[in-house]
Design a protein around this motif. Structure first.
Motif, mmCIF file in Angstrom:
data_model
loop_
_atom_site.group_PDB
_atom_site.id
_atom_site.type_symbol
_atom_site.label_atom_id
_atom_site.label_comp_id
_atom_site.label_asym_id
_atom_site.label_seq_id
_atom_site.Cartn_x
_atom_site.Cartn_y
_atom_site.Cartn_z
ATOM 1 N N LEU A 81 42.022 48.234 46.001
ATOM 2 C CA LEU A 81 41.257 47.966 47.230
ATOM 3 C C LEU A 81 39.992 47.170 46.963
ATOM 4 O O LEU A 81 39.645 46.265 47.726
ATOM 5 C CB LEU A 81 40.880 49.285 47.914
ATOM 6 N N VAL A 82 39.255 47.548 45.908
ATOM 7 C CA VAL A 82 38.019 46.847 45.527
ATOM 8 C C VAL A 82 37.954 46.755 44.003
ATOM 9 O O VAL A 82 38.407 47.656 43.308
ATOM 10 C CB VAL A 82 36.745 47.527 46.080
ATOM 11 N N ARG A 141 42.985 38.363 44.997
ATOM 12 C CA ARG A 141 43.649 39.265 45.961
ATOM 13 C C ARG A 141 42.737 40.377 46.460
ATOM 14 O O ARG A 141 42.899 40.871 47.570
ATOM 15 C CB ARG A 141 44.867 39.943 45.303
ATOM 16 N N VAL A 142 41.803 40.833 45.615
ATOM 17 C CA VAL A 142 41.046 42.057 45.878
ATOM 18 C C VAL A 142 39.553 41.743 46.003
ATOM 19 O O VAL A 142 38.990 41.034 45.161
ATOM 20 C CB VAL A 142 41.308 43.080 44.737
ATOM 21 N N GLY A 143 38.908 42.293 47.022
ATOM 22 C CA GLY A 143 37.479 42.078 47.235
ATOM 23 C C GLY A 143 36.624 42.750 46.173
ATOM 24 O O GLY A 143 37.051 43.706 45.529
ATOM 25 N N PRO A 147 37.005 45.857 50.695
ATOM 26 C CA PRO A 147 38.342 45.259 50.738
ATOM 27 C C PRO A 147 38.312 43.872 51.384
ATOM 28 O O PRO A 147 37.684 43.672 52.427
ATOM 29 C CB PRO A 147 39.145 46.246 51.597
ATOM 30 N N ARG A 148 38.929 42.907 50.716
ATOM 31 C CA ARG A 148 39.114 41.531 51.187
ATOM 32 C C ARG A 148 37.824 40.719 51.294
ATOM 33 O O ARG A 148 37.844 39.582 51.746
ATOM 34 C CB ARG A 148 39.876 41.521 52.511
ATOM 35 N N VAL A 149 36.684 41.266 50.903
ATOM 36 C CA VAL A 149 35.407 40.541 50.970
ATOM 37 C C VAL A 149 34.957 40.260 49.538
ATOM 38 O O VAL A 149 34.904 41.153 48.697
ATOM 39 C CB VAL A 149 34.334 41.384 51.700
ATOM 40 N N ARG A 151 36.386 37.893 47.457
ATOM 41 C CA ARG A 151 37.488 37.564 46.554
ATOM 42 C C ARG A 151 37.158 36.301 45.756
ATOM 43 O O ARG A 151 36.413 35.438 46.235
ATOM 44 C CB ARG A 151 38.783 37.380 47.340
#
Length: 154
Positions: A81-82, A141-143, A147-149, A151
């Motif tokens: 996730l992170v 792919r992973v922040g 999550p998603r921030v 990358r």
């Protein structure tokens, strides 16, 4: 030199966390029930996230931002996730302490902690890229902290 910098960064990180816990309370905002509940939730979530990060690293765990040589790259569990859940947990917990502290000094200490951990994460990631060639694809792919921030660019 690299080890000395690592020790200094970790030391400052702990000093900032201690400052957040022990600075005198202020009156920058009212510490009402909503603020207390938010602070408890942030501190609790931060503790859970940090502990999951520690447990997830297994043999790769080190107190230093310098990665262990020949340790596996962890990309599962919370690391799916992170990329830096321990730092995420410290920031969330620190924000909880800053909310309760309600002072300019608390806000300043928390912002300094965030900046320190962001810089530390970037330095650590440069070393992880050198140690693990597949880190760049993982980072794309992973922040970093959320999550998603944050990358990495592939």
């Amino acid at each position: 030199m690299k080890r000395a910098l690592a020790i200094a960064l970790v030391s400052v990180q702990f000093l900032l966390l201690l400052a957040l816990a022990f600075l005198p309370h202020g009156t920058l905002w009212s510490v009402n029930l909503g603020v207390v509940v938010a602070a408890i939730l942030l501190a609790s979530a931060g503790a859970v996230i940090a502990v999951l990060g520690v447990l997830g690293l297994g043999p790769a765990l080190t107190a230093s931002p310098i990665p262990r040589e020949h340790a596996p790259l962890v990309t599962g569990g919370i690391y799916g996730l992170v990329r830096s859940p321990i730092y995420t947990g410290l920031m969330a917990g620190g924000l909880g302490l800053a909310l309760i502290g309600s002072s300019v000094w608390h806000v300043t200490a928390w912002l300094a902690l965030v900046l320190l951990l962001a810089g530390k994460a970037r330095w650590e990631e440069r070393m992880l890229v050198a140690e693990h060639p597949d880190y760049v694809a993982y980072g794309a792919r992973v922040g970093r902290f959320l999550p998603r921030v944050g990358r990495l660019k592939p």
